[in-house]
Write a protein that holds these residues in place. Structure first.
Motif, PDB file in Angstrom:
ATOM      1  N   GLY A   1      41.367  73.851  47.227  1.00 46.39           N
ATOM      2  CA  GLY A   1      40.657  73.299  48.262  1.00 46.39           C
ATOM      3  C   GLY A   1      39.365  74.309  48.326  1.00 46.39           C
ATOM      4  N   LYS A   2      39.394  75.412  48.478  1.00 49.63           N
ATOM      5  CA  LYS A   2      38.262  76.436  48.549  1.00 49.63           C
ATOM      6  C   LYS A   2      37.300  76.133  47.493  1.00 49.63           C
ATOM      7  CE  LYS A   2      40.908  80.145  51.109  1.00 49.63           C
ATOM      8  NZ  LYS A   2      41.651  81.326  50.858  1.00 49.63           N
ATOM      9  N   ALA A   3      37.524  76.055  46.554  1.00 51.34           N
ATOM     10  CA  ALA A   3      36.662  75.899  45.097  1.00 51.34           C
ATOM     11  C   ALA A   3      35.846  74.485  45.426  1.00 51.34           C
ATOM     12  CB  ALA A   3      37.449  75.749  43.938  1.00 51.34           C
ATOM     13  N   LEU A   4      36.809  73.399  45.823  1.00 56.95           N
ATOM     14  CA  LEU A   4      36.210  71.929  46.128  1.00 56.95           C
ATOM     15  C   LEU A   4      35.180  72.165  47.457  1.00 56.95           C
ATOM     16  CD1 LEU A   4      39.161  69.758  45.641  1.00 56.95           C
ATOM     17  CD2 LEU A   4      37.216  70.144  44.233  1.00 56.95           C
TER      18      LEU A   4
ATOM     19  N   PHE B   1      31.989  73.945  46.109  1.00 61.35           N
ATOM     20  CA  PHE B   1      31.154  72.976  45.230  1.00 61.35           C
ATOM     21  C   PHE B   1      30.584  72.087  46.136  1.00 61.35           C
ATOM     22  CE2 PHE B   1      31.232  68.864  43.305  1.00 61.35           C
ATOM     23  CZ  PHE B   1      30.326  69.303  41.966  1.00 61.35           C
ATOM     24  N   GLN B   2      31.013  71.247  47.230  1.00 60.87           N
ATOM     25  CA  GLN B   2      30.527  70.412  48.011  1.00 60.87           C
ATOM     26  C   GLN B   2      29.563  71.171  48.880  1.00 60.87           C
ATOM     27  OE1 GLN B   2      33.949  68.617  50.345  1.00 60.87           O
ATOM     28  NE2 GLN B   2      33.673  66.888  49.047  1.00 60.87           N
ATOM     29  N   ALA B   3      29.612  72.360  49.269  1.00 56.79           N
ATOM     30  CA  ALA B   3      28.614  73.223  50.277  1.00 56.79           C
ATOM     31  C   ALA B   3      27.618  73.282  49.224  1.00 56.79           C
ATOM     32  CB  ALA B   3      28.997  74.501  50.672  1.00 56.79           C
ATOM     33  N   GLY B   4      27.552  73.265  47.938  1.00 49.99           N
ATOM     34  CA  GLY B   4      26.333  73.599  47.215  1.00 49.99           C
ATOM     35  C   GLY B   4      25.692  72.420  46.685  1.00 49.99           C
ATOM     36  N   ARG B   5      25.961  71.326  47.244  1.00 50.69           N
ATOM     37  CA  ARG B   5      25.305  70.029  46.511  1.00 50.69           C
ATOM     38  C   ARG B   5      24.022  69.684  47.130  1.00 50.69           C
ATOM     39  NH1 ARG B   5      29.221  65.068  45.173  1.00 50.69           N
ATOM     40  NH2 ARG B   5      29.079  65.718  43.111  1.00 50.69           N
TER      41      ARG B   5
END
Length: 94
Positions: A84-87, A90-94
């Motif tokens: 969940g933290k990795a996802l 990832f979403q924050a970096g989009r």
């Protein structure tokens, strides 16, 4: 780090696997590996374990002890929380 360890043996290795398991009690992993759980498939010469290790070296040494009977697949594993933290990152970096 957690790892998923999966093994599979050919039916021709069944007797050797039974004898080794009964002799060693399943051979606990060496120093450097903590076994969190181990499961065996019913009716197959296969199973999986979840282990923790800081290094892959003890994992390599452990599976080599059984390389004459089983083939192994070892994959890094993450918990739901870790994923969940990795996802989220990832979403924050989009």
């Amino acid at each position: 780090m957690k790892f998923i360890v999966q093994w599979k043996g050919l039916p021709t290795a069944q007797q050797s696997a039974i004898e080794r398991f009964m002799k060693t009690g399943g051979a606990l992993p060496p120093d450097g590996i903590t076994m969190l759980g181990r499961w065996h498939a019913i009716g197959e010469l296969s199973g999986c374990a979840i282990v923790e290790a800081d290094s892959t070296a003890p994992l390599a040494a452990w599976v080599l002890q059984f390389g004459d009977i089983f083939t192994f697949t070892i994959s890094p594993a993450v918990t739901d929380d870790e994923l969940g933290k990795a996802l989220a990152a990832f979403q924050a970096g989009r």
